[in-house]
Design a protein around this motif. Sequence first.
Motif, PDB file in Angstrom:
ATOM      1  N   GLU A 141       0.836  -1.191   0.000  1.00 12.51           N
ATOM      2  CA  GLU A 141       0.000   0.000   0.000  1.00 12.51           C
ATOM      3  C   GLU A 141       0.874   1.246   0.000  1.00 12.51           C
ATOM      4  OE1 GLU A 141      -1.800   0.696   3.681  1.00 12.51           O
ATOM      5  OE2 GLU A 141      -3.487   1.804   2.841  1.00 12.51           O
ATOM      6  N   PRO A 142       0.647   2.146  -0.980  1.00 16.74           N
ATOM      7  CA  PRO A 142       1.495   3.336  -0.993  1.00 16.74           C
ATOM      8  C   PRO A 142       1.121   4.258   0.168  1.00 16.74           C
ATOM      9  CG  PRO A 142      -0.013   3.314  -2.885  1.00 16.74           C
ATOM     10  CD  PRO A 142      -0.372   2.157  -2.024  1.00 16.74           C
ATOM     11  N   THR A 143       2.061   4.492   1.065  1.00 18.21           N
ATOM     12  CA  THR A 143       1.816   5.419   2.168  1.00 18.21           C
ATOM     13  C   THR A 143       2.779   6.588   2.012  1.00 18.21           C
ATOM     14  OG1 THR A 143       3.449   4.434   3.605  1.00 18.21           O
ATOM     15  CG2 THR A 143       1.220   3.528   3.723  1.00 18.21           C
ATOM     16  N   LEU A 144       2.665   7.539   2.890  1.00 17.90           N
ATOM     17  CA  LEU A 144       3.524   8.714   2.783  1.00 17.90           C
ATOM     18  C   LEU A 144       4.692   8.608   3.764  1.00 17.90           C
ATOM     19  CD1 LEU A 144       0.810  11.462   2.367  1.00 17.90           C
ATOM     20  CD2 LEU A 144       1.955  10.096   0.648  1.00 17.90           C
ATOM     21  N   GLU A 145       5.034   7.377   4.111  1.00 11.72           N
ATOM     22  CA  GLU A 145       6.090   7.187   5.101  1.00 11.72           C
ATOM     23  C   GLU A 145       7.427   7.729   4.598  1.00 11.72           C
ATOM     24  OE1 GLU A 145       6.471   3.485   8.146  1.00 11.72           O
ATOM     25  OE2 GLU A 145       5.158   3.412   6.428  1.00 11.72           O
ATOM     26  N   VAL A 146       7.788   7.277   3.392  1.00 10.51           N
ATOM     27  CA  VAL A 146       9.045   7.724   2.820  1.00 10.51           C
ATOM     28  C   VAL A 146       8.711   8.504   1.564  1.00 10.51           C
ATOM     29  CG1 VAL A 146      11.309   7.005   2.027  1.00 10.51           C
ATOM     30  CG2 VAL A 146      10.040   5.582   3.639  1.00 10.51           C
ATOM     31  N   ILE A 147       9.133   9.751   1.543  1.00 12.29           N
ATOM     32  CA  ILE A 147       8.749  10.586   0.417  1.00 12.29           C
ATOM     33  C   ILE A 147       9.944  10.815  -0.497  1.00 12.29           C
ATOM     34  CG2 ILE A 147       7.869  12.824  -0.280  1.00 12.29           C
ATOM     35  CD1 ILE A 147       6.424  12.908   2.410  1.00 12.29           C
ATOM     36  N   GLY A 148       9.720  10.689  -1.791  1.00 19.10           N
ATOM     37  CA  GLY A 148      10.763  10.980  -2.767  1.00 19.10           C
ATOM     38  C   GLY A 148      11.683   9.799  -2.944  1.00 19.10           C
ATOM     39  N   ARG A 149      12.183   9.640  -4.156  1.00 19.14           N
ATOM     40  CA  ARG A 149      12.946   8.431  -4.428  1.00 19.14           C
ATOM     41  C   ARG A 149      14.320   8.464  -3.784  1.00 19.14           C
ATOM     42  NH1 ARG A 149      14.528   8.825 -10.713  1.00 19.14           N
ATOM     43  NH2 ARG A 149      14.634  11.069 -10.883  1.00 19.14           N
ATOM     44  N   LYS A 150      14.885   9.661  -3.639  1.00 18.84           N
ATOM     45  CA  LYS A 150      16.206   9.715  -3.015  1.00 18.84           C
ATOM     46  C   LYS A 150      16.102   9.225  -1.575  1.00 18.84           C
ATOM     47  CE  LYS A 150      17.646  13.217  -6.116  1.00 18.84           C
ATOM     48  NZ  LYS A 150      16.794  14.339  -6.498  1.00 18.84           N
ATOM     49  N   ARG A 155      13.861   7.366  -0.342  1.00 15.68           N
ATOM     50  CA  ARG A 155      13.521   5.954  -0.266  1.00 15.68           C
ATOM     51  C   ARG A 155      14.749   5.083  -0.475  1.00 15.68           C
ATOM     52  NH1 ARG A 155      10.754   2.063  -3.347  1.00 15.68           N
ATOM     53  NH2 ARG A 155      10.858   3.369  -5.168  1.00 15.68           N
ATOM     54  N   ARG A 156      15.572   5.528  -1.424  1.00 20.93           N
ATOM     55  CA  ARG A 156      16.758   4.729  -1.702  1.00 20.93           C
ATOM     56  C   ARG A 156      17.665   4.685  -0.462  1.00 20.93           C
ATOM     57  NH1 ARG A 156      17.278   6.917  -6.665  1.00 20.93           N
ATOM     58  NH2 ARG A 156      15.313   5.906  -7.137  1.00 20.93           N
ATOM     59  N   VAL A 189      -2.805  -3.442  -5.883  1.00 22.47           N
ATOM     60  CA  VAL A 189      -1.750  -2.748  -5.123  1.00 22.47           C
ATOM     61  C   VAL A 189      -0.407  -3.474  -5.143  1.00 22.47           C
ATOM     62  CG1 VAL A 189      -2.991  -1.274  -3.544  1.00 22.47           C
ATOM     63  CG2 VAL A 189      -2.670  -3.655  -2.955  1.00 22.47           C
ATOM     64  N   ASP A 237      10.712   3.428 -11.475  1.00 24.16           N
ATOM     65  CA  ASP A 237      11.631   4.265 -10.722  1.00 24.16           C
ATOM     66  C   ASP A 237      13.082   3.892 -11.021  1.00 24.16           C
ATOM     67  OD1 ASP A 237      12.689   5.980  -8.874  1.00 24.16           O
ATOM     68  OD2 ASP A 237      12.333   4.656  -7.157  1.00 24.16           O
ATOM     69  N   GLY A 263      -0.007   8.767  -2.602  1.00 23.05           N
ATOM     70  CA  GLY A 263       0.934   7.729  -2.197  1.00 23.05           C
ATOM     71  C   GLY A 263       1.870   7.371  -3.340  1.00 23.05           C
ATOM     72  N   ALA A 295       4.215  10.334  -3.935  1.00 18.76           N
ATOM     73  CA  ALA A 295       5.233  10.425  -2.895  1.00 18.76           C
ATOM     74  C   ALA A 295       6.351   9.427  -3.141  1.00 18.76           C
ATOM     75  CB  ALA A 295       4.602  10.168  -1.534  1.00 18.76           C
ATOM     76  N   ARG A 296       5.974   8.277  -3.692  1.00 21.86           N
ATOM     77  CA  ARG A 296       6.918   7.187  -3.816  1.00 21.86           C
ATOM     78  C   ARG A 296       8.063   7.482  -4.782  1.00 21.86           C
ATOM     79  NH1 ARG A 296       5.311   1.502  -2.575  1.00 21.86           N
ATOM     80  NH2 ARG A 296       7.094   0.232  -3.223  1.00 21.86           N
ATOM     81  N   ILE A 297       7.775   8.106  -5.906  1.00 24.48           N
ATOM     82  CA  ILE A 297       8.864   8.221  -6.876  1.00 24.48           C
ATOM     83  C   ILE A 297       9.123   9.605  -7.468  1.00 24.48           C
ATOM     84  CG2 ILE A 297       8.817   5.799  -7.601  1.00 24.48           C
ATOM     85  CD1 ILE A 297       7.364   6.618 -10.084  1.00 24.48           C
ATOM     86  N   THR A 298       8.555  10.655  -6.911  1.00 16.92           N
ATOM     87  CA  THR A 298       8.838  11.941  -7.553  1.00 16.92           C
ATOM     88  C   THR A 298       9.678  12.865  -6.670  1.00 16.92           C
ATOM     89  OG1 THR A 298       6.830  13.005  -6.722  1.00 16.92           O
ATOM     90  CG2 THR A 298       6.655  11.821  -8.809  1.00 16.92           C
ATOM     91  N   GLU A 347       8.565  16.408  -0.877  1.00 15.33           N
ATOM     92  CA  GLU A 347       8.647  16.323   0.576  1.00 15.33           C
ATOM     93  C   GLU A 347       8.030  17.568   1.238  1.00 15.33           C
ATOM     94  OE1 GLU A 347      11.652  14.225   2.088  1.00 15.33           O
ATOM     95  OE2 GLU A 347      10.650  14.477   4.012  1.00 15.33           O
ATOM     96  N   VAL A 368      -2.671   6.091   5.655  1.00 19.16           N
ATOM     97  CA  VAL A 368      -1.752   6.559   4.639  1.00 19.16           C
ATOM     98  C   VAL A 368      -1.052   7.826   5.094  1.00 19.16           C
ATOM     99  CG1 VAL A 368      -1.570   7.306   2.235  1.00 19.16           C
ATOM    100  CG2 VAL A 368      -3.173   5.514   2.859  1.00 19.16           C
ATOM    101  N   ALA A 416       1.924   8.667   8.702  1.00 13.18           N
ATOM    102  CA  ALA A 416       3.378   8.756   8.688  1.00 13.18           C
ATOM    103  C   ALA A 416       3.852  10.193   8.527  1.00 13.18           C
ATOM    104  CB  ALA A 416       3.928   7.889   7.565  1.00 13.18           C
TER     105      ALA A 416
END
Lengths: 272, 268, 269
Positions: B252-261, B263-264, C185, C196, C214, C217-220, C238, C260, C263
Amino acid sequence: MKRFPISLILGGLITGALIGAALLSRVWTPADPTAMNILNRLKGPGEAGLLGADQIGRDVFSIIMAGAWTSLGIAMTATLLGGAIGTLIGVSAAAKGGVFERLAMAINGVLFSFPPILSAILLGALMGPGALTSITAIGVFMIPVFARVSRGAALQIWSRDFVQAARMAGKGPALITLQHILPNISAQIIVQLAIQTGLGILSEAGLSFLGMGVAPPTPSWGRMLADAQTFLSSAPHLVLAPGLAIALAVLGLNLLGDGLRDLTDPRRRQAS
Amino acid sequence: MAEILKVQNLSRHYTLNGTTIKALDEVTLGLEEGRILGVVGESGSGKSTLAKLVMALDRPTSGEVRLDGDNLFDLSPRQLRAARRNFQMVFQDPYSSLDPRQTVEKIIAEPLHLDPDAPKGRARRDRVGELLEDVGLSAADVSRYPHEFSGGQRQRIAIARALITKPRLLVADEATSALDLTVQKQILELILKLRAEHGISVLFITHNIGVVDEICDEVAVMQHGRLVETGPARAVLDSPDKAYTRQLLAAEPTLEVIGRKARRTATR
Amino acid sequence: MMLSIENLRVSFAREHGDPVEVVHGINVTLDKGETLGIVGESGSGKSVLSLATMGLLPRTATASGKILLDGEDILSMSERQLCRVRGRKIGMIFQEPMTALNPSMRVGAQIAEGLRLSQGLSRRAARAEALRLLDMVKIPRAADRIDSFPHEMSGGQRQRVGIAIALALKPELLIADEPTTALDVTVQAEVLDILDELVSELGISLILISHDLGVIARITDRTLVMYRGDEMEQGETEQVLRRPAHAYTRKLISALPNRVRSALETPDG
C-alpha cells in the motif's frame, strides 16, 4: 438546445415532403391518377402535367403522388410490424439467455438468409400478389434485422449496474425489459426503423416491378418502372420519374436514420 | 450481539472449457448487527462474487448465506422478495448504476417494488425527498435526471435508493473506488453517519486497505477465492497473522518515505 | 533545461457558446533526470496538460503559451515534426495497457516495430533489442514471453510491456498518466519500482500523473498540485506533503485515509 446534424435536417425534409405528398394524394392530386386521356399519350414533362403523361395518357405526377401512398404505406407497415416482432424477439433473447437465446438467434439466422424477393415470389405463389403479400414478405425480412440490433443493444444495457439494482428490487426479466431496457434502446430502434423503411420502399418497388406487389390499377412506383421499360427511348421521363422518386425516398430515409444516429450517439452527447 | 449475516462454507465454481474455476471456495464469515465488516482483496480474490451471492443475485455451488437465520437459497421466490427489503446494495460505478432515462424519484423509489404497502404519489415523493436530505442532497432534486449530478452526488443517490426499504444490511461493492479522494471521504462519513443513526450493518467490499482502516470494525482478507485471515480491523492491520496480509499491507502506498532519493537511502 | 512549460492555457471548443478554458496558465520546468508528479482530482486538467506536452491534444482544443522541449516549442510543431518527437524524445505510458497495446500483435513484435521503423534495425537486431527490453522491465522468462499476445499476460506484465515500448527509442522524457491506477496494489508496487529504477538508471526525466498521493510520494522529486486547471502549489514533493502551503493541498492530504497519512505527522509538521 443541440444543433441538429445536417443529415437530419435534409433527411427530415425529404421524408416529410414524401409523407406529405402521400397524405395529400388521398384528398387531392392534380389529375385523377387512374383517368386515361389518350390525347396526352407519352407527352413529356410540361407538355401535359408537371411530369408528363404515360402510355395511356395518365398524369405521371399524380401517379407518383398516389404511388407514394402505396410505397410508404406498405414499407412503413411492414417495417413497423417486422420491427415490433424482431425487437420483441431480440429483447426476449437478451433477457432470457440460455437455450431460448441460442434457438431464437439460430432461427433468426435462417430467416436472414432468405432474400426478400425470393420469399415474396414464394409467398406470391401461395397467396397471390397484393399488398398483403408485399407487407408479409418485407415484414418477415425485417424481423431478423431488428432482432439482431435490439438484442445487441439490450445485452449492453443488461450489463449495467442499474439492472442489478432493479433485480435487487425484486423485478423480473419482463419488468426490467419494460422499464429499463426498452427506454434505453429506443433511440437505436428508431434509427433502425428509419433506415429499414428506406429498404422497405426499395423492396416494395422490386416486388411491384416483378408483378408481386399491389394489383393494378392501384398506382405503384415499381410497376411504373416495369411498364415504362418498353418506352425507354421514346419517353425516358416515364422511367426517370418513378426511378428518382424511389431514389429520393431511400436517400431521405437513410439521411434521416444517419442524422438520428448522430443525434443519439453517446459520444456526441458527451461532447456537448 | 446477534449475527445479522452468516456466510457458511460458501463456494461458487465456474466451468470454463472443461476447467473448474473456484471463484469462491469454502468461505465462512459472520457480521454482527450494527457493525461494519470490510472484505479486502485484489482482483480475482472472489470478493465481488461474495457480494453477488450475499445479495442473492447468483446461486452458490454449495454453502449458505443466512440472513437473520434464514438461508437465502432455501427461500421461495415470494419469501426472497420479502427478505430483499432487509438487504440492499451500493455499486462501484455511479455512472452505470443509475438508469439515465429515469428521474431521481423513480430511481430511488425502485426498491419499493418489494413492498406492497409502499407509499404512492405524493407520499412517495415526500419519502424520497426525506432520503435525499438524509444523504446530503436536496428534496428538490426528485425530478432531476442522473446526468445533472457529479459522481459523488450520484453515489449519494445510489445510497438513498439502497436505504428506502429501511434495510438492516447494506452491501457496498467498491462503493468509493471510482470517486475522487475528497468525495470518497464524504461518502465514508455518510456511511458512518447512517450507521450511527439507523444502526445499519455494512458489508464493505474494497481493495483499499486505507478505507477499511477508516470505517470497518472487522476485516476479512481474501485471496484467490479463499479467506486468508479475519478479525477485528485494528488487530489484523496492526499485526497481521498471514504472509499475504503482510504483503498487501506493505504494498500500500503510504507517505512514510517521500521521494525516491529518500527511499533509496531508507532501503539501503 | 530540458522541458519548460510557460503560461500554458488550453481551451476546448463547444458546440454551443464560447470555448471553455480547462488549463489556466501553468508553468513547469523539468531538468534532465528529474521526476515531477502532477496530482489532482478529476477535472483538474492534469491529463490535458500531459496530452498537450505530447502534442496529442484533440482538434477541438486550442493551446497558448509555450511547451519548450530542448528549446523547441511543441505547440508550434507540425504533425510531421511531432511524430519525430514522440517516441524518440518523449515516451508515453498509458493507464490501461490493454487498450494501449495492439491485441492482435505479439508483444515482442510491438516493441520491435518502433525500433525497425525509426532506427532502421534489422528484424533480427530489433528482436534481440526487444528481448533485452523485456528483461529490463523484469518480465520473467522473457525469451518465452516475447511471442505472447497481450491477452495472455497479466495486467502488471502488460504494463511492463508498455514501459518497454516507451523506453525502446531511448526518450529523454517519459510521461506516465495514471500508469498503475488499473492495477492491484501489490502489482502497482512492483511496476512503480521498475519504473523508478529505470528512469534513474537511464537518466530519463519523468512526469507522473496520478490522483494518488501515495504513488506521487513514492517516486517523484517535485510535485505540482492542480485543481480545476490552476496550479495550487508546486515544490519539492517532501515539502508539499509535509508542509503544504495551499489550503487545497491540505484538504487533499486530510482526505487520505488515516493509515496513509499518519506517517506524515512528524513533530514539526
